[in-house]
Design a protein around this motif. Structure first.
Motif, short mmCIF file in Angstrom:
data_model
loop_
_atom_site.label_atom_id
_atom_site.label_comp_id
_atom_site.label_asym_id
_atom_site.label_seq_id
_atom_site.Cartn_x
_atom_site.Cartn_y
_atom_site.Cartn_z
N GLN A 14 15.49 7.51 -14.39
CA GLN A 14 15.47 6.14 -13.84
C GLN A 14 16.91 5.70 -13.61
O GLN A 14 17.82 6.11 -14.33
CB GLN A 14 14.83 5.16 -14.84
CG GLN A 14 13.34 5.27 -15.01
CD GLN A 14 12.83 4.16 -15.92
OE1 GLN A 14 13.43 3.86 -16.96
NE2 GLN A 14 11.75 3.52 -15.52
N ASP A 17 19.00 -0.56 -10.72
CA ASP A 17 19.25 -0.95 -9.33
C ASP A 17 20.41 -1.95 -9.29
O ASP A 17 20.24 -3.15 -9.53
CB ASP A 17 18.00 -1.58 -8.72
CG ASP A 17 18.20 -1.97 -7.26
OD1 ASP A 17 17.20 -2.27 -6.58
OD2 ASP A 17 19.36 -1.95 -6.80
N GLN A 18 21.61 -1.44 -8.97
CA GLN A 18 22.81 -2.27 -9.04
C GLN A 18 22.91 -3.26 -7.88
O GLN A 18 23.76 -4.14 -7.89
CB GLN A 18 24.05 -1.37 -9.14
CG GLN A 18 24.01 -0.52 -10.40
CD GLN A 18 25.28 0.26 -10.63
OE1 GLN A 18 26.37 -0.16 -10.26
NE2 GLN A 18 25.16 1.42 -11.27
N LYS A 20 20.75 -5.38 -7.48
CA LYS A 20 20.12 -6.59 -8.04
C LYS A 20 21.00 -7.27 -9.09
O LYS A 20 20.75 -8.41 -9.48
CB LYS A 20 18.79 -6.20 -8.71
CG LYS A 20 17.77 -5.55 -7.77
CD LYS A 20 16.90 -6.57 -7.11
CE LYS A 20 15.77 -5.95 -6.31
NZ LYS A 20 15.08 -6.97 -5.48
N TYR A 27 15.03 -1.32 -13.33
CA TYR A 27 15.16 0.14 -13.34
C TYR A 27 14.15 0.76 -12.38
O TYR A 27 12.99 0.31 -12.34
CB TYR A 27 14.95 0.71 -14.76
CG TYR A 27 16.18 0.57 -15.62
CD1 TYR A 27 16.39 -0.56 -16.40
CD2 TYR A 27 17.16 1.56 -15.63
CE1 TYR A 27 17.52 -0.71 -17.17
CE2 TYR A 27 18.30 1.44 -16.40
CZ TYR A 27 18.48 0.30 -17.17
OH TYR A 27 19.62 0.18 -17.93
N ARG A 28 14.58 1.72 -11.60
CA ARG A 28 13.73 2.35 -10.61
C ARG A 28 13.53 3.83 -10.96
O ARG A 28 14.47 4.52 -11.33
CB ARG A 28 14.34 2.25 -9.20
CG ARG A 28 14.52 0.81 -8.74
CD ARG A 28 14.79 0.73 -7.25
NE ARG A 28 15.04 -0.66 -6.84
CZ ARG A 28 14.09 -1.59 -6.75
NH1 ARG A 28 12.83 -1.28 -7.06
NH2 ARG A 28 14.38 -2.83 -6.38
N ASP A 35 14.14 10.25 -3.31
CA ASP A 35 14.38 9.00 -4.05
C ASP A 35 15.86 8.93 -4.46
O ASP A 35 16.49 7.88 -4.36
CB ASP A 35 13.53 8.97 -5.33
CG ASP A 35 12.05 8.75 -5.08
OD1 ASP A 35 11.69 8.37 -3.95
OD2 ASP A 35 11.26 9.01 -6.01
N ALA A 39 18.64 6.21 -3.22
CA ALA A 39 19.29 5.34 -4.22
C ALA A 39 20.81 5.44 -4.12
O ALA A 39 21.52 4.43 -4.25
CB ALA A 39 18.84 5.72 -5.62
N SER A 42 21.98 3.97 -0.49
CA SER A 42 21.85 2.50 -0.41
C SER A 42 22.75 1.80 -1.43
O SER A 42 22.87 0.58 -1.42
CB SER A 42 20.39 2.10 -0.69
OG SER A 42 20.07 2.41 -2.04
N GLN A 44 22.13 1.63 -4.61
CA GLN A 44 21.43 1.14 -5.80
C GLN A 44 22.12 1.72 -7.05
O GLN A 44 22.21 1.09 -8.08
CB GLN A 44 19.96 1.57 -5.77
CG GLN A 44 19.11 0.79 -4.77
CD GLN A 44 17.67 1.29 -4.75
OE1 GLN A 44 17.39 2.42 -5.16
NE2 GLN A 44 16.76 0.47 -4.27
#
Ligand SMILES: CSC[C@H]1O[C@H](OP(=O)(O)O)[C@H](O)[C@@H]1O
Length: 391
Positions: A14, A17-18, A20, A27-28, A35, A39, A42, A44
């Motif tokens: 996991q 997600d930075q 946010k 956590y993703r 994936d 991440a 982008s 994240q």
């Protein structure tokens, strides 16, 4: 709570997600290599070491589930043997972001591990997967240990070279972007040095820049410094000159310390956009300028800064900002709440230039702090890194 950009256990990965932060801690799950690619691309998850570790562990989690379930990697594609699957996916991940060398360094090392096991008599997809998983997991462990060593070497060097004497002397530093637990597997590089200085009682104030346009400073470094109760203050990127010009002596600002995404063989360093300007300011104000980075960031195959590819990102990231809704209560105070969303802060019809990094010439760098010690220039003003890789 320990700030963790990465949560890993065998078969599971996991990331925090930075995009946010600091408003939401989300956590993703990273179930697939795509994936992980998404991440990283982008942002994240970001930060040179963290990018490499998430990429490596994303494949480890996948093949661990393969080994556990006994699934045949060949089911994943015509040539998807253990080695083929791993190498194919490492090459995909390599395309997620171009500037930080840590990812390429990790890919090279992991492909070597896979190749070596594949040469062994009786090797199977299972044994290749197991060797890969262990090598990727070791990167997670090594990064935290390396960062703590960087922190101590950096703190030792700063105290030795800035004449700060405890308890009377406390020094202030300026840092840029985010180089802490959110950019690594933990503790951080440049922010790790600040953590080490603070743990010894030497930090008067840690100044940090907002670091537009992604705001790694205001959103991430501020979050980490608050979490660690380190005395700190944010400035906008444009305030750095005034800070040194007006407050250097009063605040005893002795050094500017930054991270790195790629250090070329001559010491030219690619780091977050804005770093080069800070190095010029440091030189003008006779303030030490220090780069903190693990050896995995030093690229002896790139001769100088002009050979480093600088990632250019979308204009949209400059002309918008993310944040929660802010409402004003009856007594006039501001209430921050609600989910994070984007707002336009500039007209985008002309588009904005958005290089994610710039290059600082080695002549402007006083020291490069690594987990193996601090490298300074020789009498000819040249950096030499070979000794760092002697072991
Ligand atoms: C631990 S050094 C992290 C390094 O990476 C950052 O870039 P980004 O946030 O775009 O990944 C920045 O350059 C930091 O110095």
């Amino acid at each position: 709570m320990v700030l963790q950009a990465i949560r890993y256990s065998r078969g599971s990965l996991q990331i925090l997600d930075q995009l946010k932060l600091p408003h939401e801690e989300v956590y993703r799950d990273i179930w697939t290599v795509q994936d992980a690619w998404d991440a990283i691309h982008s942002m994240q998850v970001r930060g040179a070491p963290a990018i490499a570790i998430v990429a490596a562990l994303s494949i480890a989690a996948c093949v661990a589930r393969c080994n556990k379930s006994g699934a045949d990697p060949a089911l994943l594609g015509p040539d998807m043997t253990g080695a083929g699957l791993i190498s194919h996916n490492l090459q995909i991940l390599l395309t997620s972001r171009p500037t930080a060398v840590n990812l390429a360094d990790a890919v090279r090392k992991l492909e070597k591990v896979v190749w070596q096991v594949q040469q062994q008599p009786g090797s199977t997809d299972y044994s290749i997967n197991e060797a890969y998983i262990q090598a990727a997991e070791q990167m997670l462990v090594d990064d935290i240990r390396d960062n703590e060593n960087i922190g101590n070497h950096g703190a030792d060097w700063i105290l030795r070279h800035t004449g700060t004497v405890f308890p009377a002397g406390k020094l202030s530093v300026l840092t840029h972007c985010n180089t802490g637990s959110l950019a690594t597997a933990g503790y951080g590089t440049a922010l790790g040095v600040i953590r080490s200085l603070h743990s010894r009682g030497y930090v008067k104030r840690a100044y940090y820049t907002e670091t537009r346009p992604y705001n790694q400073g205001s959103r991430l470094t501020g979050y980490e410094l608050m979490h660690d109760n380190i005395p700190s203050q944010m400035i906008t990127d444009s305030m750095a000159g005034a800070l040194l010009g007006l407050k250097r002596e009063a605040e005893n600002i002795n050094c500017i310390i930054v991270g790195a995404d790629r250090v070329a063989a001559n010491g030219d360093t690619a780091n977050k956009i804005g770093t080069y300007a800070l190095a010029i300011l440091a030189k003008w104000h006779s303030v030490k300028f220090i780069v903190a980075a693990p050896r995995t960031t030093i690229d002896l195959n790139t001769a100088s800064g002009q050979d480093i590819t600088i990632e250019e990102r979308r204009s949209h990231e400059v002309t918008t900002m993310r944040g929660p809704a802010v409402q004003r209560s009856k007594d006039g105070s501001l209430i921050v709440g609600g989910s994070v969303h984007e707002i336009a802060i500039a007209a985008d019809h002309h588009g904005a230039w958005n290089p994610a990094f710039d290059v600082t010439c080695h002549a402007l760098i006083d020291a490069i702090v690594t987990e193996k010690g601090v490298v300074e220039k020789d009498e000819n003003g040249e950096f030499h890194f070979e000794k760092l890789f002697a072991d």
